[in-house]
Design an enzyme around this catalytic site. Structure first.
Site, mmCIF file in Angstrom:
data_model
loop_
_atom_site.group_PDB
_atom_site.id
_atom_site.type_symbol
_atom_site.label_atom_id
_atom_site.label_comp_id
_atom_site.label_asym_id
_atom_site.label_seq_id
_atom_site.Cartn_x
_atom_site.Cartn_y
_atom_site.Cartn_z
ATOM 1 N N ASP A 166 -8.177 -10.078 1.368
ATOM 2 C CA ASP A 166 -8.541 -9.416 2.721
ATOM 3 C C ASP A 166 -9.878 -10.242 3.374
ATOM 4 O O ASP A 166 -10.016 -9.893 4.711
ATOM 5 C CB ASP A 166 -8.573 -7.854 2.709
ATOM 6 C CG ASP A 166 -7.409 -7.265 2.759
ATOM 7 O OD1 ASP A 166 -6.314 -8.121 2.689
ATOM 8 O OD2 ASP A 166 -7.373 -5.978 2.917
ATOM 9 N N THR A 222 0.826 -1.044 -0.079
ATOM 10 C CA THR A 222 -0.125 0.066 0.202
ATOM 11 C C THR A 222 0.876 1.504 0.140
ATOM 12 O O THR A 222 1.974 1.125 0.269
ATOM 13 C CB THR A 222 -0.952 0.055 1.346
ATOM 14 O OG1 THR A 222 -1.542 -1.219 1.254
ATOM 15 C CG2 THR A 222 -1.930 1.048 1.327
HETATM 16 N N1 GLU Z 1 -5.353 -4.722 2.047
HETATM 17 C C1 GLU Z 1 -4.980 -3.991 3.012
HETATM 18 C C2 GLU Z 1 -5.866 -3.326 3.736
HETATM 19 O O1 GLU Z 1 -6.685 -2.875 3.099
HETATM 20 C C3 GLU Z 1 -3.932 -2.672 2.346
HETATM 21 C C4 GLU Z 1 -2.896 -3.446 1.779
HETATM 22 C C5 GLU Z 1 -1.723 -3.741 2.438
HETATM 23 O O2 GLU Z 1 -1.308 -2.582 3.142
HETATM 24 O O3 GLU Z 1 -1.064 -4.691 2.539
HETATM 25 O O4 GLU Z 1 -5.938 -3.052 4.881
#
Ligand code: GLU
Length: 613
Positions: free
Chosen positions: A461, A419
């Site tokens: 997720d 991210t």
């Molecule tokens: N999928 C993660 C989230 O929405 C963000 C991606 C990550 O930082 O790995 O929290």
């Protein structure tokens, strides 16, 4: 699938004397750079900048410069945030881009109001709780990551559109221009980019479109050379002409759907790449959500964050409310860390049990944010004992009057650690904190052929099966459901005026990074850049608390172990960025000094030095 964060430096200087060594490392001497090599254009990196006219902080200097260009021409913070994000789609294509989603938090200087946009990806409308099950069993996590099945309906283009329609002062076409230029003319490959490509090489090579883009000539891109993405330049051009309908109702969308439904795998690749059931209807049905931010007061400040579908706002707030029961400014470092770790542990126990997409789940947001609930949990924290994880959740709808936990514990499932986060303020005092992602570094690994961007794997997720057998899991897949996020773009006000804003990447560690940086700044009196740079600890209701080397190698670790803490090392936890309004009216941008090779803080008109606390 954990891909460790490289600690190598971006924009590595290329020294002639060290050419042989650099070549061995895959670093090209300047003379060997590809035609179109344009390193001179790359702006300087600096972790802190102060002055007037607006500030931008991101992980990447080209992206921060794109935002500054917009501010300089009179655009506002929202305009600059969109331009910066679009540029990150070029230079940080493994973390962000129009194939992903994110959360946008904005402070309005005129009204003093904080608003948000939930641009989270959604599951296809056909998805059920069994999305990731085969014969009743969850499919292997890495298989889900690199698949069409894990791809959610992208929310990033819609986020930009919503933000600009609601608050923007410039057209999307104008704001995409710096990014288009970067994609067309290329950006300089640095060691981090090469490293991230190397970590993905094995799966990237199974997708011809990804190979063509990120493995030129079938090899890793060479540090110091220029990487161009003409397909993305054309895609941005199309968006400039047609607006984001090109994605949600047009030809880019059709290509996304085709790619998800039949991932184009290299002939002879052995990988099983499961397709996803994303349709054009899913794209047409996608909408961002404008919802109230989370808010909690902390030591006279108002802390605003992102409501579910992100767990960021409620979890940061609950931990703060727990910690407000004591004065952290007076504690020795060991006791401070101990309390921070315990508050994080408790807040994660509650997050895991209660937070999911509120369109599908009854999420007790009010309870999670309430001081009463936090107080009923704070009594678990003892300075002379360590809590055991997984810790059972409390019930925010009926806070216990005595210090008890009930029910089965819900551990934190795995989330990637990727991210990117950007923070912006303009000369009018509007502020944006925006975190965006394609989930894993490199997302699904699948590039939409001819379009120049990677598709996300955000649906991973979701919990594949309930984390606690027999207990309802609010984060199971559902039709059009948003997977629970940890993204925590945060804006902090004092008497209705912004004092600072921040955010971070790093999956579930985002929450602890934002929390710890905030505490370092507010309670421990560190300047924002030091608060961000300080070594991190991350406890997420697991047996072991993760420590960055700065803490792992410090005597504090032994002292805390003697108390009963269990630790494991994490080489690097999340590269944060932030902005701060200084009491003298100047703005400060703060970025990482070292993580991900250092971030990029920029100001429109530099003035003076950062204050010393
Ligand atoms: N999928 C993660 C989230 O929405 C963000 C991606 C990550 O930082 O790995 O929290």
């Amino acid at each position: 699938m954990a891909l460790p964060r490289p600690t190598t430096h971006r924009r590595l200087p290329v020294l002639t004397a060290a050419a042989t060594l650099l070549a061995a490392l895959g670093v090209a001497p300047a003379a060997a750079a590809t035609p179109g090599h344009a390193p001179d254009r790359t702006p300087e990196k600096t972790p802190v900048a102060v002055g007037y006219g607006g500030v931008v902080s991101s992980v990447d200097p080209d992206a921060s410069a794109a935002g500054i260009e917009v501010l300089r021409k009179g655009g506002n913070a929202v305009d600059a945030a969109v331009a910066t994000a679009a540029a990150l789609g070029v230079t940080e294509p493994y973390s962000a881009g129009i194939g992903g989603g994110g959360f946008f938090v904005r402070y309005d200087a005129k009204t003093g109001k904080v608003s948000t946009i939930d641009g989270r990806e959604r599951a296809p409308l056909s998805a059920g709780p069994d999305l990731f099950l085969e014969n009743g069993k969850p499919i292997p996590f890495p298989d889900a990551v690199t698949s069409g099945l894990g791809v959610g309906t992208p929310g990033t283009p819609a986020t930009w559109d919503t933000a600009l329609r609601t608050w923007g002062s410039r057209s999307l076409a104008e704001l995409l221009r710096p990014a288009q230029r970067l994609a067309r003319d290329g950006f300089t490959v640095d060691a981090t980019f090469r490293q991230q490509t190397a970590e993905n090489q094995e799966r990237f090579k199974d997708f011809p479109a990804t190979t063509k883009l990120f493995l030129p000539g079938g090899r890793l891109p060479v540090v110091g050379t220029t990487l161009k993405n003409p397909d993305l330049a054309r895609t941005y051009e199309l968006l400039a002409r047609q607006g984001v309908d090109a994605v949600y109702q047009g030809e880019v969308g059709r290509d996304i759907v085709r790619t998800v439904r039949k991932p184009p795998v290299a002939p002879g690749a052995h990988r099983v790449v499961r397709p996803g059931d994303l349709t054009e209807k899913d794209l047409r049905a996608y909408a961002t959500k404008r919802q109230e931010p989370t808010r909690t007061s902390y030591r006279g400040l108002d802390v605003y964050g992102m409501a579910p579908s992100s767990s960021g706002g409620t979890t940061v707030a609950e931990a703060l409310n727990i910690l407000e029961n004591g004065d952290l400014s007076r504690l020795d470092e060991k006791t401070y860390l101990h309390r921070y770790i315990e508050a994080s542990r408790i807040a994660f126990a509650d997050r895991n049990r209660w937070v999911g997409d509120p369109a599908f789940e009854k999420v007790p947001v009010k309870g999670l944010l309430s001081q009463r609930f936090a107080d009923s949990r704070a009594c678990l924290v003892k300075d002379d004992a360590v809590l055991t994880s997984p810790l059972a959740p409390g019930d925010p709808s009926r806070p216990a009057s005595s210090c008890t936990t009930r029910g089965a514990a819900a551990p934190t499932p795995y989330e990637g650690e990727n991210t990117t986060h950007l923070t912006v303020a303009d000369k009018w005092g509007n502020v944006v904190a925006y975190t965006l992602t394609i989930e894993q570094t490199g997302g699904s690994g699948i590039t939409v052929p001819g379009r120049g961007f990677l598709l996300n794997n955000e649906l991973t997720d979701f919990s594949f099966t309930p984390v606690t057998p027999g207990v309802h899991d609010p984060n199971l897949p559902g039709p059009g459901k948003r997977p629970r996020s940890s993204m925590s773009p945060t804006i902090v006000l004092e008497h209705g005026k912004p004092v600072f804003a921040l955010g971070a990447p790093g999956g579930a560690t985002i929450i602890t990074t934002v929390l710890q940086s905030l505490l370092n700044h507010v309670d421990r009196g560190m300047p924002l850049v030091d608060a961000i740079a300080a070594p991190r600890a991350s406890q997420r209701n697991a047996a072991a608390t993760e420590l960055e080397p700065g803490l792992w190698n410090s005597p504090l670790r032994r002292q805390l172990e003697a108390k009963g803490h269990v630790f494991k090392q994490n080489a690097e936890i999340g590269a944060a960025t932030g902005v701060q309004r200084l009491p003298d009216g100047r703005w400060l941008a703060a970025a990482e000094t070292a993580r991900r090779g250092g971030g990029s803080a920029m100001v429109v008109r530099p003035a003076g030095k950062p204050p010393v606390h």
